[in-house]
Design an enzyme around this catalytic site. Structure first.
Site, short mmCIF file in Angstrom:
data_model
loop_
_atom_site.label_atom_id
_atom_site.label_comp_id
_atom_site.label_asym_id
_atom_site.label_seq_id
_atom_site.Cartn_x
_atom_site.Cartn_y
_atom_site.Cartn_z
N TYR A 153 0.83 -1.22 0.00
CA TYR A 153 0.00 0.00 0.00
C TYR A 153 0.86 1.26 0.00
O TYR A 153 0.45 2.29 -0.52
CB TYR A 153 -0.89 0.04 1.24
CG TYR A 153 -2.25 -0.61 1.08
CD1 TYR A 153 -2.36 -1.94 0.72
CD2 TYR A 153 -3.42 0.12 1.29
CE1 TYR A 153 -3.60 -2.53 0.59
CE2 TYR A 153 -4.66 -0.46 1.17
CZ TYR A 153 -4.74 -1.79 0.81
OH TYR A 153 -5.98 -2.38 0.69
N LYS B 84 3.15 -15.44 2.50
CA LYS B 84 3.37 -16.19 1.25
C LYS B 84 4.87 -16.46 1.18
O LYS B 84 5.56 -16.07 0.23
CB LYS B 84 2.85 -15.34 0.07
CG LYS B 84 2.83 -16.05 -1.27
CD LYS B 84 1.79 -17.16 -1.36
CE LYS B 84 1.93 -17.91 -2.67
NZ LYS B 84 1.11 -19.13 -2.73
N ASP C 9 -2.99 -18.35 0.59
CA ASP C 9 -3.97 -19.06 -0.24
C ASP C 9 -4.67 -20.14 0.59
O ASP C 9 -5.89 -20.32 0.53
CB ASP C 9 -3.33 -19.63 -1.51
CG ASP C 9 -2.02 -20.36 -1.27
OD1 ASP C 9 -1.53 -20.39 -0.12
OD2 ASP C 9 -1.47 -20.92 -2.24
N ASP D 198 -6.46 -6.98 4.03
CA ASP D 198 -7.59 -6.33 3.37
C ASP D 198 -8.48 -7.39 2.73
O ASP D 198 -9.70 -7.38 2.90
CB ASP D 198 -7.06 -5.36 2.30
CG ASP D 198 -8.19 -4.68 1.54
OD1 ASP D 198 -9.13 -4.21 2.20
OD2 ASP D 198 -8.15 -4.65 0.29
N ASP E 14 -12.44 -9.03 4.27
CA ASP E 14 -13.71 -9.07 3.53
C ASP E 14 -14.23 -10.51 3.47
O ASP E 14 -15.42 -10.77 3.64
CB ASP E 14 -13.56 -8.54 2.10
CG ASP E 14 -13.88 -7.05 1.97
OD1 ASP E 14 -13.64 -6.31 2.95
OD2 ASP E 14 -14.35 -6.63 0.90
C1 IPM Z 1 -10.56 -1.13 3.88
C2 IPM Z 1 -10.74 -0.46 2.55
C3 IPM Z 1 -9.56 0.48 2.30
C4 IPM Z 1 -8.29 -0.35 2.26
C5 IPM Z 1 -9.70 1.36 1.06
C6 IPM Z 1 -10.98 2.16 1.06
C7 IPM Z 1 -8.51 2.25 0.87
O1 IPM Z 1 -10.88 -1.40 1.54
O2 IPM Z 1 -10.43 -0.41 4.89
O3 IPM Z 1 -10.55 -2.36 3.94
O4 IPM Z 1 -7.97 -0.94 1.23
O5 IPM Z 1 -7.62 -0.42 3.29
MN MN Z 2 -11.03 -3.47 2.27
#
Ligand code: IPM
Ligand code: MN
Length: 368
Positions: A141, A190, A222, A246, A250
């Site tokens: 990042y 990884k 993975d 990240d 999710d």
């Molecule tokens: C998160 C989001 C952010 C990230 C974006 C909006 C920059 O996806 O907080 O998970 O990638 O960290």
């Molecule tokens: Mn995110």
């Protein structure tokens, strides 16, 4: 005790869910006799429209001068054509850097009442309770160099980079969290391909020796992605680098059944930052249907980590459970069996009523 909170509603559903989180915070802080101030500032797309930059200086200053920052979400399709450094997301990344929090805690819990919302079978998610500790200020990042090469040979590049101290500090957070939980850390990397991951693995192993009571395992990313959905109950704390965290966080939303349920806390810097994981959800923005529980659960984390108000944090978490147990659902949680499908504001009001009850009961209990 006094708490100054900077509120950054941001874009999309951000303002709708943040309003409900603030409402709950006011109620709980009042019950516990805290004085609180809430100062709203612009970030992300809203700030670009108003000030021409996703992180205006007054916003950054207000955040660094407060006790905690509560953020909604940033981003929207109208900004898709902007270069990375000018997008709403750049405002959030700049804020994270300015605040200095390097450990992003993202809990994912299976709530019994909404087990049917998960695409996973109930026996797979039952009892799952995972804490993802995502490194937030390093890796690909922020690594340099990055960019596009010249137009004659179109190509682009990013750099994944980690130093030993960057890994050490987030590893300590993960081990300390594990001490408060079920004493297991899964470090995800990884290392079969990436040098940064080899450094990560060596460093986490070394830090782990300071926590002999915590079991440490290493897993490739993975394999972790697969195990999160085949056996989420096998995890306690997962610690991993920025991009892997990240993606995995999710994915971990399948445990709760909706991304709208997930909260996060970013700790370790000057001022801690609290935000739901779900993002701006432009498709439903303004419709009043977004799930505010991720934002409300982020408010609970704020009380726990920035206000030292563990009882208040638990009140909010209990209230969320009660409202779900009573059958109320926002649209994302509706699988046809909801007692009532409620709006964002109705869900906020239900949690507010429940939290006042829960807090009263807790105080009555302590009074006897
Ligand atoms: C998160 C989001 C952010 C990230 C974006 C909006 C920059 O996806 O907080 O998970 O990638 O960290
Ligand atoms: Mn995110």
């Amino acid at each position: 005790m006094r708490l100054d909170i900077t509120v950054l509603p941001g874009d999309g559903v951000g303002p709708e869910v943040t309003r409900e989180a603030v409402r709950i915070l006011r109620t709980v802080l009042d019950v516990y006799g805290y004085e609180a101030s809430f100062e709203e500032r612009a970030i992300g797309g809203v700030a670009i429209r108003q000030f021409g930059t996703p992180l205006p200086e007054p916003t950054a200053r207000a955040c660094t001068e407060s006790h905690a920052v509560l953020l909604g979400a940033v981003g929207g399709p109208e900004f898709d054509s902007l270069p990375a450094g000018e997008r709403p997301e750049a405002g959030l990344l700049g804020l994270r850097r300015a605040l200095g929090g390097y450990a992003n805690l993202r809990p994912a819990v299976a709530y019994g009442a909404i087990a049917d919302c998960s695409p996973l079978r109930p026996e797979v998610v039952k009892g799952a309770d995972v804490l993802i500790v995502r490194e937030l200020l390093g890796g690909i990042y922020f690594g340099e160099p990055r960019g596009f090469s010249d137009a004659s040979a179109p190509a682009a590049y990013n750099t994944m980079r980690y130093s030993v101290p960057e890994v050490e500090r987030v590893a300590h957070v993960a081990f300390r969290q594990a001490q408060l939980r079920r004493r297991k850390v899964t470090s995800v990397d990884k290392a079969n391909v990436l040098e940064t991951s080899q450094l990560w693995r060596q460093t986490v192993t070394r830090v782990g020796r300071e926590y002999p009571e915590v079991r440490l395992e290493h897993m490739y990313v993975d394999s972790c992605a697969l195990r999160l959905i085949t056996n989420p109950g096998s995890f306690d704390v997962i610690v991993t680098e920025n991009l892997f965290g990240d993606i995995l966080s999710d994915e971990a939303a399948v445990i709760s059944g909706s991304l709208g349920m997930l909260a996060s806390a970013t700790i370790g810097g000057k001022v801690d930052l609290y935000e739901p994981v779900h993002g701006s959800a432009p498709d439903i923005a303004g419709a009043g249907v977004a799930n505010p529980l991720g934002a409300i659960a982020s408010a609970a984390l704020l009380l726990r980590h920035s206000a030292g108000l563990e009882a208040g944090a638990q009140d909010i978490e209990d209230a969320i459970r009660e409202v779900l147990d009573a059958g109320y659902r926002t649209a994302d949680l509706n699988r046809g069996r909801a007692k009532r499908v409620v709006s964002t504001a109705e869900m906020g009001a239900l949690v507010e009523t429940a939290v006042a009850d829960v807090a009263d009961r807790r105080r009555a209990y302590h009074a006897v």
